[in-house]
Design a protein around this motif. Structure first.
Motif, PDB file in Angstrom:
ATOM      1  N   PHE A 137      48.779 -39.159 -83.854  1.00 44.59           N
ATOM      2  CA  PHE A 137      49.236 -38.424 -85.034  1.00 44.59           C
ATOM      3  C   PHE A 137      48.268 -38.649 -86.193  1.00 44.59           C
ATOM      4  O   PHE A 137      47.546 -39.640 -86.255  1.00 44.59           O
ATOM      5  CB  PHE A 137      50.661 -38.840 -85.419  1.00 44.59           C
ATOM      6  CG  PHE A 137      50.873 -40.308 -85.595  1.00 44.59           C
ATOM      7  CD1 PHE A 137      50.419 -40.981 -86.727  1.00 44.59           C
ATOM      8  CD2 PHE A 137      51.529 -41.050 -84.617  1.00 44.59           C
ATOM      9  CE1 PHE A 137      50.621 -42.332 -86.899  1.00 44.59           C
ATOM     10  CE2 PHE A 137      51.733 -42.405 -84.774  1.00 44.59           C
ATOM     11  CZ  PHE A 137      51.286 -43.053 -85.921  1.00 44.59           C
ATOM     12  N   ARG A 138      48.279 -37.689 -87.111  1.00 46.75           N
ATOM     13  CA  ARG A 138      47.367 -37.724 -88.254  1.00 46.75           C
ATOM     14  C   ARG A 138      48.023 -38.415 -89.443  1.00 46.75           C
ATOM     15  O   ARG A 138      49.226 -38.308 -89.647  1.00 46.75           O
ATOM     16  CB  ARG A 138      46.966 -36.298 -88.636  1.00 46.75           C
ATOM     17  CG  ARG A 138      45.968 -35.663 -87.694  1.00 46.75           C
ATOM     18  CD  ARG A 138      45.953 -34.164 -87.774  1.00 46.75           C
ATOM     19  NE  ARG A 138      47.117 -33.575 -87.101  1.00 46.75           N
ATOM     20  CZ  ARG A 138      47.271 -32.278 -86.887  1.00 46.75           C
ATOM     21  NH1 ARG A 138      46.353 -31.430 -87.296  1.00 46.75           N
ATOM     22  NH2 ARG A 138      48.349 -31.821 -86.270  1.00 46.75           N
ATOM     23  N   THR A 139      47.201 -39.102 -90.187  1.00 43.08           N
ATOM     24  CA  THR A 139      47.683 -39.838 -91.346  1.00 43.08           C
ATOM     25  C   THR A 139      46.552 -39.915 -92.370  1.00 43.08           C
ATOM     26  O   THR A 139      45.390 -39.647 -92.058  1.00 43.08           O
ATOM     27  CB  THR A 139      48.138 -41.246 -90.940  1.00 43.08           C
ATOM     28  OG1 THR A 139      48.664 -41.929 -92.074  1.00 43.08           O
ATOM     29  CG2 THR A 139      46.981 -42.054 -90.363  1.00 43.08           C
ATOM     30  N   GLY A 140      46.895 -40.266 -93.591  1.00 46.69           N
ATOM     31  CA  GLY A 140      45.875 -40.345 -94.627  1.00 46.69           C
ATOM     32  C   GLY A 140      46.329 -39.706 -95.922  1.00 46.69           C
ATOM     33  O   GLY A 140      47.473 -39.237 -96.039  1.00 46.69           O
ATOM     34  N   PRO A 141      45.434 -39.647 -96.916  1.00 42.20           N
ATOM     35  CA  PRO A 141      45.826 -39.145 -98.243  1.00 42.20           C
ATOM     36  C   PRO A 141      46.296 -37.702 -98.253  1.00 42.20           C
ATOM     37  O   PRO A 141      47.063 -37.308 -99.126  1.00 42.20           O
ATOM     38  CB  PRO A 141      44.533 -39.306 -99.070  1.00 42.20           C
ATOM     39  CG  PRO A 141      43.739 -40.346 -98.340  1.00 42.20           C
ATOM     40  CD  PRO A 141      44.059 -40.168 -96.893  1.00 42.20           C
ATOM     41  N   SER A 142      45.835 -36.877 -97.301  1.00 47.93           N
ATOM     42  CA  SER A 142      46.200 -35.458 -97.308  1.00 47.93           C
ATOM     43  C   SER A 142      47.418 -35.139 -96.455  1.00 47.93           C
ATOM     44  O   SER A 142      47.746 -33.964 -96.274  1.00 47.93           O
ATOM     45  CB  SER A 142      45.011 -34.620 -96.816  1.00 47.93           C
ATOM     46  OG  SER A 142      44.664 -34.985 -95.488  1.00 47.93           O
ATOM     47  N   VAL A 143      48.107 -36.154 -95.925  1.00 50.35           N
ATOM     48  CA  VAL A 143      49.233 -35.949 -95.016  1.00 50.35           C
ATOM     49  C   VAL A 143      50.476 -36.590 -95.624  1.00 50.35           C
ATOM     50  O   VAL A 143      50.428 -37.728 -96.112  1.00 50.35           O
ATOM     51  CB  VAL A 143      48.951 -36.561 -93.627  1.00 50.35           C
ATOM     52  CG1 VAL A 143      50.125 -36.304 -92.695  1.00 50.35           C
ATOM     53  CG2 VAL A 143      47.666 -35.992 -93.040  1.00 50.35           C
ATOM     54  N   SER A 144      51.597 -35.871 -95.562  1.00 50.47           N
ATOM     55  CA  SER A 144      52.871 -36.410 -96.040  1.00 50.47           C
ATOM     56  C   SER A 144      53.825 -36.561 -94.860  1.00 50.47           C
ATOM     57  O   SER A 144      53.924 -35.665 -94.024  1.00 50.47           O
ATOM     58  CB  SER A 144      53.483 -35.491 -97.106  1.00 50.47           C
ATOM     59  OG  SER A 144      53.729 -34.201 -96.583  1.00 50.47           O
ATOM     60  N   TRP A 145      54.523 -37.676 -94.810  1.00 50.91           N
ATOM     61  CA  TRP A 145      55.428 -38.005 -93.710  1.00 50.91           C
ATOM     62  C   TRP A 145      56.861 -38.115 -94.207  1.00 50.91           C
ATOM     63  O   TRP A 145      57.105 -38.500 -95.360  1.00 50.91           O
ATOM     64  CB  TRP A 145      55.035 -39.338 -93.077  1.00 50.91           C
ATOM     65  CG  TRP A 145      53.915 -39.242 -92.076  1.00 50.91           C
ATOM     66  CD1 TRP A 145      52.571 -39.229 -92.333  1.00 50.91           C
ATOM     67  CD2 TRP A 145      54.055 -39.149 -90.656  1.00 50.91           C
ATOM     68  NE1 TRP A 145      51.864 -39.138 -91.172  1.00 50.91           N
ATOM     69  CE2 TRP A 145      52.741 -39.084 -90.125  1.00 50.91           C
ATOM     70  CE3 TRP A 145      55.137 -39.104 -89.787  1.00 50.91           C
ATOM     71  CZ2 TRP A 145      52.497 -38.983 -88.766  1.00 50.91           C
ATOM     72  CZ3 TRP A 145      54.903 -39.006 -88.430  1.00 50.91           C
ATOM     73  CH2 TRP A 145      53.603 -38.941 -87.919  1.00 50.91           C
ATOM     74  N   GLN A 146      57.787 -37.800 -93.324  1.00 47.48           N
ATOM     75  CA  GLN A 146      59.209 -38.090 -93.524  1.00 47.48           C
ATOM     76  C   GLN A 146      59.649 -39.026 -92.406  1.00 47.48           C
ATOM     77  O   GLN A 146      59.449 -38.725 -91.229  1.00 47.48           O
ATOM     78  CB  GLN A 146      60.039 -36.808 -93.503  1.00 47.48           C
ATOM     79  CG  GLN A 146      59.729 -35.840 -94.627  1.00 47.48           C
ATOM     80  CD  GLN A 146      60.557 -34.580 -94.540  1.00 47.48           C
ATOM     81  OE1 GLN A 146      61.470 -34.465 -93.722  1.00 47.48           O
ATOM     82  NE2 GLN A 146      60.257 -33.604 -95.407  1.00 47.48           N
ATOM     83  N   VAL A 147      60.226 -40.153 -92.762  1.00 45.43           N
ATOM     84  CA  VAL A 147      60.595 -41.190 -91.793  1.00 45.43           C
ATOM     85  C   VAL A 147      62.068 -41.531 -91.985  1.00 45.43           C
ATOM     86  O   VAL A 147      62.528 -41.744 -93.112  1.00 45.43           O
ATOM     87  CB  VAL A 147      59.728 -42.452 -91.968  1.00 45.43           C
ATOM     88  CG1 VAL A 147      60.149 -43.527 -90.976  1.00 45.43           C
ATOM     89  CG2 VAL A 147      58.254 -42.118 -91.781  1.00 45.43           C
ATOM     90  N   ASP A 148      62.796 -41.599 -90.889  1.00 42.66           N
ATOM     91  CA  ASP A 148      64.209 -41.962 -90.943  1.00 42.66           C
ATOM     92  C   ASP A 148      64.632 -42.458 -89.570  1.00 42.66           C
ATOM     93  O   ASP A 148      63.980 -42.179 -88.559  1.00 42.66           O
ATOM     94  CB  ASP A 148      65.053 -40.751 -91.360  1.00 42.66           C
ATOM     95  CG  ASP A 148      66.468 -41.154 -91.760  1.00 42.66           C
ATOM     96  OD1 ASP A 148      66.694 -42.365 -91.959  1.00 42.66           O
ATOM     97  OD2 ASP A 148      67.339 -40.269 -91.841  1.00 42.66           O
ATOM     98  N   GLY A 149      65.725 -43.196 -89.516  1.00 44.84           N
ATOM     99  CA  GLY A 149      66.207 -43.756 -88.261  1.00 44.84           C
ATOM    100  C   GLY A 149      67.374 -42.977 -87.693  1.00 44.84           C
ATOM    101  O   GLY A 149      68.273 -42.559 -88.429  1.00 44.84           O
ATOM    102  N   ALA A 150      67.354 -42.782 -86.367  1.00 43.87           N
ATOM    103  CA  ALA A 150      68.485 -42.194 -85.657  1.00 43.87           C
ATOM    104  C   ALA A 150      69.174 -43.298 -84.871  1.00 43.87           C
ATOM    105  O   ALA A 150      68.502 -44.112 -84.220  1.00 43.87           O
ATOM    106  CB  ALA A 150      68.012 -41.086 -84.717  1.00 43.87           C
TER     107      ALA A 150
END
Length: 348
Positions: A137-150
């Motif tokens: 997966f891509r990551t870095g200053p130009s990428v926004s993530w949403q993280v949550d637990g199921a």
């Protein structure tokens, strides 16, 4: 050429058409096997080192390699599905097709003419091939993530005749669930993440609400400068700065009105729909099914044919665990039940 073949098929009987389909599948499976034989491995299947040299040939003429990392020799087939299995490539191709069509283990076993235990083992091997084929997966200053637990119900299903981890509670009936309110220790947290580029992560974290160490392991890989949105769980505020992530937006679940976690919540729904037909995946093998889910998610966004892609990956792919290692694999998060047993014995 294809039009000519289809025109000729119209004059065949139903039985002859079925024989032709089986012969075509066998030819494709043999071709995939030849591609696997001639392929140059990307890394050592045992230690993962990419530093290796040529070292002679096998009896069948295929190239052998010497790994500079672990010092062992291997070939393009070492720890591969087709090399380590007594089943031929045609049977594996049928199993891949049945798996992607949504067939159950019993249906796959009937299609491939194997026993139920072998069908389960083939599914686990196929899941490991999917896991090794996932794109980073891509990551870095130009990428926004949403993280949550199921939070999924813990499942202790499986054969425990040869396991030291005996059933610590009464079995749940079909369709039953954990009725404890809120986030219970009888549930397993799966950390899910989705970014605006279409990449996803899905990892088993911990029992109940994840501790900081488990949470850190679940979201590792998110690089510095990444913008991350989560719920109000305090663990994220402690873990994310340690990973170099400074842009963190936390929103309480009850106050989410503008879709702050819309992508990851939709991912949770797709995950539950994917797991529902299995009627309770054992927590022991949940990580394998999560790899399967992520592979399907990537295939859904790809223009390539999923069956053809997975067939090629199976022919050239490597498995992770041997049969003995899979049998001896410990039940995750078992310390909770050990503590419960100790507390019960003290009360008695």
């Amino acid at each position: 050429m294809l039009d000519i073949i289809l025109h000729e098929m119209e004059g065949l009987s139903l039985g002859e058409k079925r024989e032709l389909i089986c012969a075509t599948k066998a030819a494709v499976a043999r071709e995939l096997g030849k591609q696997a034989d001639g392929a140059t491995p990307r890394s050592c299947p045992r230690c993962g080192s990419s530093s290796f040299i040529r070292k002679g040939h096998n009896a069948d003429g295929s190239q052998r390699w010497l790994c500079k990392g672990c010092g062992r020799t291997f070939s393009s087939k070492s720890r591969g599905l087709l090399a380590a299995s007594k089943l031929d490539a045609t049977t594996w191709a049928l199993f891949v097709e049945a798996t992607l069509s949504g067939s159950s283990l019993r249906q796959c076993a009937k299609t491939c003419h194997v026993c139920l235990r072998t069908s389960w083992f083939m599914r686990m091997r196929l899941c490991e091939v999917m896991a090794r084929s996932l794109l980073a997966f891509r990551t870095g200053p130009s990428v926004s993530w949403q993280v949550d637990g199921a939070y999924l119900d813990e499942s202790l299903t499986g054969n425990r005749a040869r396991s030291a981890a005996k059933m610590p509670r009464k079995p749940h009936k079909h369709g039953g669930a954990v009725h404890a309110r809120g986030i219970s220790n009888l549930k397993v947290c799966v950390i899910c993440g989705a970014n605006d580029a279409g990449d996803e992560l899905c990892r088993v974290a911990d029992r109940g609400r994840p501790k900081d160490e488990a949470l850190r392991d679940a979201i590792k890989g998110l690089g510095p400068g990444t913008w991350v949105a989560t719920d109000a769980h305090q663990g994220y505020k402690r873990v994310l700065p340690a990973l170099g992530i400074t842009e963190h937006a936390a929103t309480d679940t009850r106050l989410q009105k503008d879709g702050e976690l819309g992508m990851v919540n939709a991912m949770h729904q797709r995950l539950r729909i994917f797991l529902a037909p299995f009627h309770g995946v054992s927590t022991k093998w949940l990580d394998h099914y999560l790899s399967w889910f992520l592979w399907l998610e990537q295939a859904r966004r790809s223009d390539a044919d999923g069956l053809q892609t997975l067939s090629g990956q199976s022919a050239c792919g490597f498995y992770e665990h041997t049969r003995r290692q899979m049998i001896d694999r410990p039940q995750p998060f078992w310390d909770y039940w050990q503590r419960q047993g100790a507390a019960t014995s003290m009360l008695v």
